[in-house]
Design a protein around this motif. Sequence first.
Motif, PDB file in Angstrom:
ATOM      1  N   SER A 254       6.501  -1.897   0.961  1.00 15.29           N
ATOM      2  CA  SER A 254       5.720  -0.720   0.590  1.00 15.29           C
ATOM      3  C   SER A 254       6.547   0.174  -0.333  1.00 15.29           C
ATOM      4  O   SER A 254       7.772   0.098  -0.386  1.00 15.29           O
ATOM      5  CB  SER A 254       5.317   0.070   1.839  1.00 15.29           C
ATOM      6  N   GLU A 255       5.857   1.055  -1.035  1.00 15.15           N
ATOM      7  CA  GLU A 255       6.520   2.030  -1.901  1.00 15.15           C
ATOM      8  C   GLU A 255       6.142   3.427  -1.432  1.00 15.15           C
ATOM      9  O   GLU A 255       4.954   3.742  -1.302  1.00 15.15           O
ATOM     10  CB  GLU A 255       6.090   1.841  -3.355  1.00 15.15           C
ATOM     11  N   VAL A 256       7.140   4.254  -1.140  1.00 15.30           N
ATOM     12  CA  VAL A 256       6.912   5.635  -0.740  1.00 15.30           C
ATOM     13  C   VAL A 256       7.367   6.526  -1.888  1.00 15.30           C
ATOM     14  O   VAL A 256       8.539   6.539  -2.242  1.00 15.30           O
ATOM     15  CB  VAL A 256       7.673   5.992   0.553  1.00 15.30           C
ATOM     16  N   ARG A 257       6.420   7.251  -2.474  1.00 15.45           N
ATOM     17  CA  ARG A 257       6.717   8.109  -3.623  1.00 15.45           C
ATOM     18  C   ARG A 257       6.694   9.567  -3.179  1.00 15.45           C
ATOM     19  O   ARG A 257       5.653  10.068  -2.723  1.00 15.45           O
ATOM     20  CB  ARG A 257       5.689   7.908  -4.745  1.00 15.45           C
TER      21      ARG A 257
ATOM     22  N   TYR B 107       3.490   1.420   7.831  1.00 18.23           N
ATOM     23  CA  TYR B 107       4.278   0.471   8.623  1.00 18.23           C
ATOM     24  C   TYR B 107       3.364  -0.542   9.314  1.00 18.23           C
ATOM     25  O   TYR B 107       3.621  -1.756   9.300  1.00 18.23           O
ATOM     26  CB  TYR B 107       5.103   1.255   9.633  1.00 18.23           C
TER      27      TYR B 107
ATOM     28  N   SER C 154       9.205   0.503   3.613  1.00 11.87           N
ATOM     29  CA  SER C 154       9.782   0.176   2.301  1.00 11.87           C
ATOM     30  C   SER C 154      10.469  -1.189   2.325  1.00 11.87           C
ATOM     31  O   SER C 154      10.343  -1.981   1.388  1.00 11.87           O
ATOM     32  CB  SER C 154      10.776   1.262   1.879  1.00 11.87           C
ATOM     33  N   ASP C 155      11.195  -1.451   3.411  1.00 13.10           N
ATOM     34  CA  ASP C 155      11.854  -2.756   3.532  1.00 13.10           C
ATOM     35  C   ASP C 155      10.857  -3.898   3.547  1.00 13.10           C
ATOM     36  O   ASP C 155      11.180  -5.022   3.149  1.00 13.10           O
ATOM     37  CB  ASP C 155      12.705  -2.796   4.815  1.00 13.10           C
TER      38      ASP C 155
ATOM     39  N   THR D 266       1.926  -3.218   6.931  1.00  5.43           N
ATOM     40  CA  THR D 266       2.861  -4.292   6.570  1.00  5.43           C
ATOM     41  C   THR D 266       3.068  -5.269   7.716  1.00  5.43           C
ATOM     42  O   THR D 266       3.355  -6.447   7.483  1.00  5.43           O
ATOM     43  CB  THR D 266       4.220  -3.708   6.156  1.00  5.43           C
TER      44      THR D 266
ATOM     45  N   ALA E 239       9.376   5.206   7.304  1.00  2.00           N
ATOM     46  CA  ALA E 239       9.387   5.085   5.845  1.00  2.00           C
ATOM     47  C   ALA E 239      10.333   3.970   5.413  1.00  2.00           C
ATOM     48  O   ALA E 239      10.017   3.175   4.507  1.00  2.00           O
ATOM     49  CB  ALA E 239       9.788   6.415   5.206  1.00  2.00           C
ATOM     50  N   ARG E 240      11.505   3.904   6.047  1.00  2.59           N
ATOM     51  CA  ARG E 240      12.479   2.861   5.694  1.00  2.59           C
ATOM     52  C   ARG E 240      11.928   1.474   6.026  1.00  2.59           C
ATOM     53  O   ARG E 240      12.024   0.543   5.210  1.00  2.59           O
ATOM     54  CB  ARG E 240      13.784   3.091   6.437  1.00  2.59           C
TER      55      ARG E 240
END
Length: 424
Positions: free
Chosen positions: A185-188, A40, A181-182, A43, A177-178
């Motif tokens: 970023s990519e959370v795998r 976070y 991602s917004d 970004t 995480a949300r």
Amino acid sequence: MMEDVSTVSTAPSMVPARRAAYDCDVLVVGGGIVGLSTAYALTRARPGTRVVVLEKESGPARHQTGRNSGVIHSGVYYRPGSLKARFAVQGSAEMVKFCAEHGIPHQVTGKLIVATEREELPRLHALVQRGRENGIPVRELGPAQIAEYEPHVNGLAAIHVGTTGVCDFGAVAAELARLASDAGSEVRYGAEVAVVDRRPGVGVAVRTTAGAVVRARALVNCAGLYCDRVARLAGDAPPVRIVPFRGEYHELSPARAGLVRGLVYPVPDPAFPFLGVHLTRGVDGSVHIGPNAVPALAREGYRWSTVRLRDLAEVLGRPGTWHLARRHWRYGAAEVRRSVSKAAFTEAVRRLLPEVEAEDLVPAPAGVRAQAVGPDGTLVDDFLITEAPHTVHVLNAPSPAATASLPIGREVARRALAALDATR
């Protein structure tokens, strides 16, 4: 985070040539609250930075973040000038604000730190001084004033810390995480790290147990219980090793939850990084009691019955473990006694809450703390962040890491961006 990992592999085909494409700029290993806060922060600090987070579990915050008492710590305990003190004081205010802005359940309840024996009074007074040095408002209380806050709590003296609170850290991690991602970023999830291949001047490539390869300019290791293993996979020699300690909790039965209004702590022993068995009314109204701290027989050893030979052999094979055991065996024996004997645990609780009975205590899920231990058996008391080419390792982030996760994330992100710039 990761589980069992293979030995370091050179895997030359994994690392990109200097001009080959990267899958991301920064790869974060670990989807707990520190790893997600770092993503976070990246970004926000530098929009457009490509970030990938790898987490071996099926969702965020499945270990330390999601298995604690949910306390937003004020910073009263920590040595002035330490990272813990600085980040906890700053982070507690930021965490309350973050929860309010994003609709996450939280309360600023304040807490009592209570001395029940005369020999604890000098340590309690030392906490008053430490709190004031850290800029935290504390109020000293006598027995009558303790009863105004907590009528059922026993104590000779106490201090009240008004800035302490509670929240749902699992929900905080999910929101981080949300947000990450917004922001791109990519959370795998379900992505367990098996191999790390690092080349000076080029970057880092990671292969998961499923065979996926992720190429990055910089790596951030926030693997918590497995952070020392990830560091070794990257080719580094971490100055500490992780020794897992299980924190065992009970809850007050619903009929007896009214015995506790807020948060009540004993006076901690400064020789240990554990705060002792305490009483915590959570955001859902339940009252957690604990944790009891005992050695775990696996890095994810949430029960005595969970034993992993590799984890156990690593701990027992280190000189630091034996130094630690020789130095603190009496303390450890008392913790084990409270673990195996509900009567002994109840006795410890009754020091603070005399009215409680064994039948009032209901077993609750345990947590495991990733405690960094030095080669001489020293328990690392502060946060520990180290750097290597293309890499940042978070090697010790126990409590109050969840409280301090937002400023910790910014600090780790700052170092990761410096590593990223070095590759360019």
